[in-house]
Design a protein around this motif. Sequence first.
Motif, PDB file in Angstrom:
ATOM      1  N   VAL A  14      53.088  28.388  58.620  1.00 28.65           N
ATOM      2  CA  VAL A  14      52.463  29.102  59.733  1.00 28.65           C
ATOM      3  C   VAL A  14      50.944  28.958  59.676  1.00 28.65           C
ATOM      4  CG1 VAL A  14      52.088  31.374  60.765  1.00 28.65           C
ATOM      5  CG2 VAL A  14      54.366  30.712  60.029  1.00 28.65           C
ATOM      6  N   ASN A  15      50.364  29.093  58.491  1.00 26.02           N
ATOM      7  CA  ASN A  15      48.922  28.890  58.340  1.00 26.02           C
ATOM      8  C   ASN A  15      48.515  27.483  58.756  1.00 26.02           C
ATOM      9  OD1 ASN A  15      46.951  30.934  56.831  1.00 26.02           O
ATOM     10  ND2 ASN A  15      49.034  31.347  56.146  1.00 26.02           N
ATOM     11  N   PHE A  16      49.294  26.501  58.344  1.00 22.88           N
ATOM     12  CA  PHE A  16      48.987  25.105  58.659  1.00 22.88           C
ATOM     13  C   PHE A  16      48.895  24.891  60.170  1.00 22.88           C
ATOM     14  CE2 PHE A  16      50.260  20.751  59.606  1.00 22.88           C
ATOM     15  CZ  PHE A  16      49.419  20.027  58.764  1.00 22.88           C
ATOM     16  N   SER A  17      49.885  25.369  60.889  1.00 22.29           N
ATOM     17  CA  SER A  17      49.920  25.130  62.329  1.00 22.29           C
ATOM     18  C   SER A  17      48.944  26.018  63.091  1.00 22.29           C
ATOM     19  CB  SER A  17      51.338  25.364  62.854  1.00 22.29           C
ATOM     20  OG  SER A  17      52.225  24.422  62.308  1.00 22.29           O
ATOM     21  N   TYR A  18      48.880  27.270  62.702  1.00 21.97           N
ATOM     22  CA  TYR A  18      48.015  28.204  63.438  1.00 21.97           C
ATOM     23  C   TYR A  18      46.549  27.807  63.333  1.00 21.97           C
ATOM     24  CZ  TYR A  18      45.506  32.469  64.682  1.00 21.97           C
ATOM     25  OH  TYR A  18      44.625  33.363  65.249  1.00 21.97           O
ATOM     26  N   TYR A  19      46.057  27.640  62.112  1.00 17.72           N
ATOM     27  CA  TYR A  19      44.637  27.348  61.941  1.00 17.72           C
ATOM     28  C   TYR A  19      44.299  25.904  62.313  1.00 17.72           C
ATOM     29  CZ  TYR A  19      44.011  31.913  59.887  1.00 17.72           C
ATOM     30  OH  TYR A  19      43.959  33.273  59.697  1.00 17.72           O
ATOM     31  N   GLY A  20      45.250  24.990  62.105  1.00 23.23           N
ATOM     32  CA  GLY A  20      45.010  23.627  62.549  1.00 23.23           C
ATOM     33  C   GLY A  20      44.816  23.551  64.045  1.00 23.23           C
ATOM     34  N   ALA A  21      45.591  24.350  64.781  1.00 25.13           N
ATOM     35  CA  ALA A  21      45.491  24.335  66.244  1.00 25.13           C
ATOM     36  C   ALA A  21      44.330  25.177  66.750  1.00 25.13           C
ATOM     37  CB  ALA A  21      46.805  24.833  66.850  1.00 25.13           C
ATOM     38  N   PHE A  22      44.301  26.458  66.381  1.00 24.51           N
ATOM     39  CA  PHE A  22      43.374  27.382  67.035  1.00 24.51           C
ATOM     40  C   PHE A  22      41.922  27.233  66.573  1.00 24.51           C
ATOM     41  CE2 PHE A  22      47.367  29.300  68.182  1.00 24.51           C
ATOM     42  CZ  PHE A  22      47.131  29.749  69.477  1.00 24.51           C
ATOM     43  N   SER A  30      56.361  25.534  71.946  1.00 27.18           N
ATOM     44  CA  SER A  30      55.070  25.638  72.633  1.00 27.18           C
ATOM     45  C   SER A  30      54.071  24.609  72.118  1.00 27.18           C
ATOM     46  CB  SER A  30      54.500  27.048  72.462  1.00 27.18           C
ATOM     47  OG  SER A  30      55.387  28.017  72.967  1.00 27.18           O
ATOM     48  N   ALA A  31      54.063  24.397  70.799  1.00 25.62           N
ATOM     49  CA  ALA A  31      53.156  23.398  70.222  1.00 25.62           C
ATOM     50  C   ALA A  31      53.478  22.010  70.761  1.00 25.62           C
ATOM     51  CB  ALA A  31      53.238  23.419  68.700  1.00 25.62           C
ATOM     52  N   GLY A  32      54.768  21.698  70.867  1.00 24.81           N
ATOM     53  CA  GLY A  32      55.166  20.416  71.429  1.00 24.81           C
ATOM     54  C   GLY A  32      54.708  20.259  72.866  1.00 24.81           C
ATOM     55  N   LEU A  33      54.849  21.317  73.666  1.00 30.32           N
ATOM     56  CA  LEU A  33      54.414  21.283  75.060  1.00 30.32           C
ATOM     57  C   LEU A  33      52.906  21.109  75.176  1.00 30.32           C
ATOM     58  CD1 LEU A  33      56.635  24.132  76.577  1.00 30.32           C
ATOM     59  CD2 LEU A  33      56.874  21.667  76.947  1.00 30.32           C
ATOM     60  N   TYR A  34      52.142  21.772  74.290  1.00 31.79           N
ATOM     61  CA  TYR A  34      50.685  21.646  74.335  1.00 31.79           C
ATOM     62  C   TYR A  34      50.260  20.200  74.059  1.00 31.79           C
ATOM     63  CZ  TYR A  34      45.755  22.818  73.825  1.00 31.79           C
ATOM     64  OH  TYR A  34      44.393  22.874  74.005  1.00 31.79           O
ATOM     65  N   GLY A  35      50.938  19.568  73.121  1.00 35.00           N
ATOM     66  CA  GLY A  35      50.608  18.182  72.797  1.00 35.00           C
ATOM     67  C   GLY A  35      50.849  17.223  73.949  1.00 35.00           C
ATOM     68  N   LEU A  36      51.752  17.594  74.848  1.00 38.26           N
ATOM     69  CA  LEU A  36      52.072  16.746  76.000  1.00 38.26           C
ATOM     70  C   LEU A  36      51.249  17.090  77.231  1.00 38.26           C
ATOM     71  CD1 LEU A  36      55.976  16.768  75.619  1.00 38.26           C
ATOM     72  CD2 LEU A  36      54.437  14.877  75.058  1.00 38.26           C
ATOM     73  N   SER A  37      50.444  18.142  77.161  1.00 37.62           N
ATOM     74  CA  SER A  37      49.701  18.624  78.332  1.00 37.62           C
ATOM     75  C   SER A  37      48.472  17.770  78.597  1.00 37.62           C
ATOM     76  CB  SER A  37      49.273  20.081  78.118  1.00 37.62           C
ATOM     77  OG  SER A  37      50.399  20.906  77.931  1.00 37.62           O
ATOM     78  N   THR A  38      48.235  17.500  79.870  1.00 34.56           N
ATOM     79  CA  THR A  38      47.047  16.740  80.283  1.00 34.56           C
ATOM     80  C   THR A  38      46.258  17.459  81.372  1.00 34.56           C
ATOM     81  OG1 THR A  38      48.461  15.468  81.812  1.00 34.56           O
ATOM     82  CG2 THR A  38      48.002  14.482  79.638  1.00 34.56           C
ATOM     83  N   GLY A  54      49.048  26.580  76.147  1.00 38.19           N
ATOM     84  CA  GLY A  54      48.234  27.333  75.187  1.00 38.19           C
ATOM     85  C   GLY A  54      48.588  28.806  75.163  1.00 38.19           C
ATOM     86  N   CYS A  55      48.849  29.374  76.346  1.00 36.54           N
ATOM     87  CA  CYS A  55      49.240  30.786  76.420  1.00 36.54           C
ATOM     88  C   CYS A  55      50.587  31.016  75.746  1.00 36.54           C
ATOM     89  CB  CYS A  55      49.281  31.249  77.877  1.00 36.54           C
ATOM     90  SG  CYS A  55      47.659  31.486  78.633  1.00 36.54           S
ATOM     91  N   LEU A  56      51.535  30.103  75.958  1.00 30.01           N
ATOM     92  CA  LEU A  56      52.833  30.222  75.291  1.00 30.01           C
ATOM     93  C   LEU A  56      52.681  30.132  73.778  1.00 30.01           C
ATOM     94  CD1 LEU A  56      55.165  28.042  77.558  1.00 30.01           C
ATOM     95  CD2 LEU A  56      55.290  30.518  77.221  1.00 30.01           C
ATOM     96  N   LEU A  57      51.814  29.216  73.320  1.00 34.03           N
ATOM     97  CA  LEU A  57      51.577  29.073  71.882  1.00 34.03           C
ATOM     98  C   LEU A  57      50.966  30.344  71.307  1.00 34.03           C
ATOM     99  CD1 LEU A  57      51.700  27.196  69.442  1.00 34.03           C
ATOM    100  CD2 LEU A  57      49.457  26.302  70.092  1.00 34.03           C
ATOM    101  N   SER A  58      50.011  30.932  72.034  1.00 33.55           N
ATOM    102  CA  SER A  58      49.413  32.200  71.598  1.00 33.55           C
ATOM    103  C   SER A  58      50.457  33.304  71.530  1.00 33.55           C
ATOM    104  CB  SER A  58      48.303  32.624  72.568  1.00 33.55           C
ATOM    105  OG  SER A  58      47.077  32.066  72.206  1.00 33.55           O
ATOM    106  N   PHE A  59      51.279  33.396  72.580  1.00 35.05           N
ATOM    107  CA  PHE A  59      52.298  34.447  72.670  1.00 35.05           C
ATOM    108  C   PHE A  59      53.253  34.392  71.480  1.00 35.05           C
ATOM    109  CE2 PHE A  59      56.512  35.900  73.847  1.00 35.05           C
ATOM    110  CZ  PHE A  59      56.271  37.119  74.467  1.00 35.05           C
ATOM    111  N   PHE A  60      53.863  33.241  71.266  1.00 34.93           N
ATOM    112  CA  PHE A  60      54.880  33.131  70.219  1.00 34.93           C
ATOM    113  C   PHE A  60      54.270  33.112  68.817  1.00 34.93           C
ATOM    114  CE2 PHE A  60      57.470  31.426  73.774  1.00 34.93           C
ATOM    115  CZ  PHE A  60      58.560  32.281  73.645  1.00 34.93           C
TER     116      PHE A  60
END
Length: 432
Positions: free
Chosen positions: A261-269, A327-335, A344-350
């Motif tokens: 969780v730390n890896f993904s959260y801090y790597g992203a945000f 959500s992380a997968g969807l963010y990576g595909l977003s343009t 991003g909102c979904l990623l924050s929510f979950f």
Amino acid sequence: MLTRNQRLDELPVTKKHAKILGASGIGWALDAMDVGLISFIMAALATQWGLTKTETSWLGSVGFVGMAVGASLGGLLADKIGRRQVFAATLLIYGIATGASALAGSLAVLMILRFFVGLGLGAELPVASTLISEFSPRSVRGRMVVILEAFWAVGWILAALIGTFIVAGSHNGWRWALALGCVPALYALVVRMSVPESVRFLESKGRHDAAEKIVNDFESSPMLFDTRSRPVPRPGVEADSIWAPTVRRRTAALWAIWFFVNFSYYGAFIWIPSLLAAQGFSLVRSFTFTLIITLAQLPGYAAAAYLIERWGRRATLASFLIGSAISAGLYGLSTAEWQIIAAGCLLSFFNLGAWGALYAIGPELFPTNIRGQGTGSAAGFGRIASIIAPLIVPPVLAFAGTTGLFAIFATAFGCAAIAAFTLPELKAEALS
């Protein structure tokens, strides 16, 4: 005759509970504000100081080096000298270090000060959740810890507001933003005077008169909500270390969840404002997007607080982790702009709902004599991932782009969900 801890477990929610939750929560929000600010300061200093991506990565990671050390030491100290003492001391350390960071004239000085900021932050977070868990009525313990964790969203929103209107507002905006970090140093005095010491800790040290006085204070406090329910019996868990046979499986699972969780959260945000700026958005616009994404943290916490006493700890944590992976997968595909904001909102929510459930479940896994060590060591191990994550972002971006980067984050969330399913379900059970 009921023991003091059983008397606390069977209480309704009182004004005393609300006071300790509010006092701890404000400290939690100030922590989040400080952690969140660095993501905006990274983006600003990359432009002002001409930092390379590697230098920017180390600026983001060095605080987590301090957090890894602080989390491990803080948990041990909490079991030795008390929860309240460590809570107040850590607020003081990171508040002073953050204020001093505003005067930094070079990257080296700023990084040294960020290490001490992390030292205080890392020690404070697991100690505060342990304190709330030990005071909360048994029937709403998980919910109260999630509410405590929800103050993180308040602090991160403050960071986003400061980033948008102060950091991006002037050349020295980042200095003014860090100067606000002195507030926790003052708040530490309030914590020291108003937050009671853990009854379980006092009893473990033979201070029975002090423990009795605190229990009496809670029993005489006016009731806010009657949440009492029949106790759920279970045999007490005994262990003299976090790797004792009775608890080592849950220790390993908790460490794994904290790491992924730390890896993904801090790597992203930590990197989102800089990633948006690199995609061609102005500093103000990228900060505004980040502010909107951050607002979604609040309903995530609210949903987790509701579900954790309905579905239970394990199901809630695993469900929010699976949602984070998607959500992380969807963010990576977003343009497009709307896709970036929606994902991003979904990623924050979950993701933040998962954090709330994780902080709730940790203290319940261990007996009183090693509770601080159990939660602190898991947080400390997780901080290793938060050190690594910001550092890998530049090379992964160069090799696989944003899609590949967030695919890695999604995989890490999935691994955390698998580990969550191996934890015991402790909903409505008494602390051992």
